[in-house]
Scaffold this motif. Structure first.
Motif, PDB file in Angstrom:
ATOM      1  N   ILE A  68       0.834  -1.206   0.000  1.00 36.16           N
ATOM      2  CA  ILE A  68       0.000   0.000   0.000  1.00 36.16           C
ATOM      3  C   ILE A  68       0.864   1.250   0.000  1.00 36.16           C
ATOM      4  N   LYS A  69       1.955   1.217   0.736  1.00 33.10           N
ATOM      5  CA  LYS A  69       2.850   2.378   0.770  1.00 33.10           C
ATOM      6  C   LYS A  69       3.406   2.671  -0.617  1.00 33.10           C
ATOM      7  N   LYS A  70       3.773   1.622  -1.358  1.00 32.46           N
ATOM      8  CA  LYS A  70       4.300   1.816  -2.705  1.00 32.46           C
ATOM      9  C   LYS A  70       3.227   2.341  -3.649  1.00 32.46           C
ATOM     10  N   ALA A  71       2.017   1.794  -3.549  1.00 36.83           N
ATOM     11  CA  ALA A  71       0.943   2.178  -4.470  1.00 36.83           C
ATOM     12  C   ALA A  71       0.439   3.593  -4.205  1.00 36.83           C
ATOM     13  N   THR A  72       0.407   3.996  -2.938  1.00 39.54           N
ATOM     14  CA  THR A  72      -0.142   5.305  -2.594  1.00 39.54           C
ATOM     15  C   THR A  72       0.918   6.403  -2.541  1.00 39.54           C
ATOM     16  N   LYS A  73       2.128   6.082  -2.955  1.00 38.44           N
ATOM     17  CA  LYS A  73       3.193   7.083  -2.950  1.00 38.44           C
ATOM     18  C   LYS A  73       2.794   8.260  -3.824  1.00 38.44           C
ATOM     19  N   GLN A  74       2.906   9.434  -3.251  1.00 37.43           N
ATOM     20  CA  GLN A  74       2.450  10.637  -3.948  1.00 37.43           C
ATOM     21  C   GLN A  74       3.630  11.462  -4.462  1.00 37.43           C
ATOM     22  N   ASN A 102       5.712   4.474 -10.934  1.00 33.22           N
ATOM     23  CA  ASN A 102       4.694   3.428 -11.018  1.00 33.22           C
ATOM     24  C   ASN A 102       3.832   3.448  -9.755  1.00 33.22           C
ATOM     25  N   THR A 103       2.889   4.406  -9.740  1.00 42.07           N
ATOM     26  CA  THR A 103       1.992   4.546  -8.597  1.00 42.07           C
ATOM     27  C   THR A 103       0.551   4.445  -9.063  1.00 42.07           C
ATOM     28  N   ALA A 104      -0.346   4.258  -8.096  1.00 41.90           N
ATOM     29  CA  ALA A 104      -1.762   4.155  -8.438  1.00 41.90           C
ATOM     30  C   ALA A 104      -2.281   5.458  -9.033  1.00 41.90           C
ATOM     31  N   SER A 105      -1.854   6.577  -8.476  1.00 35.58           N
ATOM     32  CA  SER A 105      -2.299   7.878  -9.000  1.00 35.58           C
ATOM     33  C   SER A 105      -1.885   8.052 -10.454  1.00 35.58           C
ATOM     34  N   GLY A 106      -0.636   7.709 -10.769  1.00 31.81           N
ATOM     35  CA  GLY A 106      -0.167   7.820 -12.147  1.00 31.81           C
ATOM     36  C   GLY A 106      -0.925   6.908 -13.088  1.00 31.81           C
ATOM     37  N   ASN A 107      -1.221   5.695 -12.666  1.00 37.73           N
ATOM     38  CA  ASN A 107      -1.973   4.760 -13.517  1.00 37.73           C
ATOM     39  C   ASN A 107      -3.384   5.261 -13.791  1.00 37.73           C
ATOM     40  N   ILE A 108      -4.010   5.836 -12.779  1.00 36.49           N
ATOM     41  CA  ILE A 108      -5.383   6.330 -12.950  1.00 36.49           C
ATOM     42  C   ILE A 108      -5.414   7.522 -13.907  1.00 36.49           C
ATOM     43  N   LEU A 109      -4.492   8.457 -13.711  1.00 30.65           N
ATOM     44  CA  LEU A 109      -4.449   9.616 -14.605  1.00 30.65           C
ATOM     45  C   LEU A 109      -4.101   9.197 -16.033  1.00 30.65           C
ATOM     46  N   ARG A 110      -3.169   8.256 -16.178  1.00 26.45           N
ATOM     47  CA  ARG A 110      -2.766   7.811 -17.509  1.00 26.45           C
ATOM     48  C   ARG A 110      -3.933   7.166 -18.259  1.00 26.45           C
ATOM     49  N   SER A 111      -4.769   6.416 -17.548  1.00 23.09           N
ATOM     50  CA  SER A 111      -5.887   5.734 -18.211  1.00 23.09           C
ATOM     51  C   SER A 111      -6.859   6.720 -18.835  1.00 23.09           C
ATOM     52  N   GLY A 112      -7.037   7.880 -18.194  1.00 19.13           N
ATOM     53  CA  GLY A 112      -7.930   8.879 -18.767  1.00 19.13           C
ATOM     54  C   GLY A 112      -7.274   9.699 -19.857  1.00 19.13           C
ATOM     55  N   ILE A 113      -6.008  10.072 -19.646  1.00 18.10           N
ATOM     56  CA  ILE A 113      -5.309  10.896 -20.643  1.00 18.10           C
ATOM     57  C   ILE A 113      -5.108  10.130 -21.945  1.00 18.10           C
ATOM     58  N   ALA A 114      -4.934   8.823 -21.851  1.00 13.84           N
ATOM     59  CA  ALA A 114      -4.661   8.007 -23.037  1.00 13.84           C
ATOM     60  C   ALA A 114      -5.830   7.983 -24.017  1.00 13.84           C
ATOM     61  N   ILE A 115      -7.025   8.283 -23.561  1.00 17.29           N
ATOM     62  CA  ILE A 115      -8.193   8.228 -24.464  1.00 17.29           C
ATOM     63  C   ILE A 115      -8.814   9.612 -24.646  1.00 17.29           C
ATOM     64  N   ILE A 116      -7.991  10.646 -24.484  1.00 17.34           N
ATOM     65  CA  ILE A 116      -8.496  11.998 -24.730  1.00 17.34           C
ATOM     66  C   ILE A 116      -8.950  12.107 -26.190  1.00 17.34           C
ATOM     67  N   GLY A 117     -10.095  12.698 -26.392  1.00 14.95           N
ATOM     68  CA  GLY A 117     -10.713  12.789 -27.715  1.00 14.95           C
ATOM     69  C   GLY A 117     -12.037  12.061 -27.726  1.00 14.95           C
ATOM     70  N   ARG A 118     -12.184  11.121 -26.825  1.00 16.98           N
ATOM     71  CA  ARG A 118     -13.462  10.438 -26.684  1.00 16.98           C
ATOM     72  C   ARG A 118     -14.376  11.261 -25.779  1.00 16.98           C
ATOM     73  N   PRO A 119     -15.658  10.892 -25.683  1.00 20.93           N
ATOM     74  CA  PRO A 119     -16.578  11.658 -24.827  1.00 20.93           C
ATOM     75  C   PRO A 119     -16.094  11.718 -23.371  1.00 20.93           C
ATOM     76  N   ILE A 120     -16.391  12.836 -22.723  1.00 22.02           N
ATOM     77  CA  ILE A 120     -15.957  13.043 -21.351  1.00 22.02           C
ATOM     78  C   ILE A 120     -16.494  11.950 -20.428  1.00 22.02           C
ATOM     79  N   SER A 121     -17.726  11.538 -20.672  1.00 22.22           N
ATOM     80  CA  SER A 121     -18.322  10.499 -19.817  1.00 22.22           C
ATOM     81  C   SER A 121     -17.533   9.197 -19.905  1.00 22.22           C
ATOM     82  N   GLU A 122     -17.041   8.882 -21.107  1.00 19.55           N
ATOM     83  CA  GLU A 122     -16.258   7.660 -21.276  1.00 19.55           C
ATOM     84  C   GLU A 122     -14.902   7.783 -20.578  1.00 19.55           C
TER      85      GLU A 122
END
Length: 239
Positions: A68-74, A102-122
């Motif tokens: 958890i400490k590794k994943a939540t590293k900010q 390689n943190t959870a925050s970075g993975n979450i942000l990357r998942s959204g940025i990678a599909i920029i151009g699609r609808p905001i809801s998606e």
């Protein structure tokens, strides 16, 4: 009552107190000579599974803490750098910033940025699903701590009850009823209850502390996600 009688009673009481003190000193010295492991094993057969649960509990606590400490590293500059790259229209650079650690925050942000151009809801849905996966990874194994916190005290109680049953069974067979037999056997069997409660408290505390830690991280991620969604939405809203 004569003075001699009073003196005699006083000497008798003094002798009794002296003998009791000597006996207590002897008992203390005997107790000190007994190792903690020997004292613990007096709790009966149920002490063995309780000890096993203790070691497994410690393993889960340490393993989850490191994970958890590794994943939540900010990275304090992560969100700032990502926002700066997105405002400049440099999506590839924003993805590189997310991959910086390689943190959870970075993975979450990357998942959204990678599909920029699609609808905001998606985009919002993908980021939310990624956050749920990351949080589920953090919670992996915490259920074992919750299980141990419930099982360990019960095992200790079972050990005590079985010990009491054996004590009274012995008394019924031998007909020898004295306070030493009852108290001596009973204190030994209550060791299992004490050990079970200690293990249960450790597991219970770790379970809830880790859940509080994860909940706090989830709130931070939700705020970061909202900020990124707002930045992505701005140019589309302008158009």
């Amino acid at each position: 009552m004569s003075l001699n009688a009073i003196l005699l009673q006083t000497e008798t009481v003094a002798d009794t107190l002296a003998n009791a003190a000597a006996a207590a000193t002897t008992d203390v010295s005997v107790t000190e000579n007994v190792s903690y492991l020997e004292f613990l094993m007096k709790g009966g057969i149920m002490i063995i599974p309780i000890i096993i649960l203790l070691f497994y509990c410690i393993f889960v606590i340490v393993e989850r803490y490191l994970s958890i400490k590794k994943a939540t590293k900010q990275d304090v500059l992560l969100l700032h750098d990502v926002k700066a790259q997105l405002k400049a229209g440099k999506i590839d650079n924003a993805l590189m910033v997310c991959n910086r650690q390689n943190t959870a925050s970075g993975n979450i942000l990357r998942s959204g940025i990678a599909i920029i151009g699609r609808p905001i809801s998606e985009i919002e849905s993908v980021m939310e699903k990624t956050a749920n996966v990351e949080i589920s990874q953090m919670e992996k194994g915490l259920g074992h701590l919750g299980l141990i916190s419930g099982i360990a005290p019960i095992l200790g109680f079972i050990g005590t009850i079985s010990g009491v049953i054996k004590i009274f069974h012995t008394i019924s067979n031998t007909g020898n009823l004295n306070i030493q037999t009852i108290s001596g056997g009973l204190y030994e069997k209550m060791i299992s209850s004490g050990a079970g409660l200690v293990v249960g408290v450790v597991a219970y505390a770790a379970y809830h502390l880790y859940n509080m830690w994860i909940d706090s991280f989830a709130l931070k991620v939700e705020k970061q996600t909202l900020e990124i969604i707002n930045i992505i939405h701005e140019p589309q809203h302008g158009n």
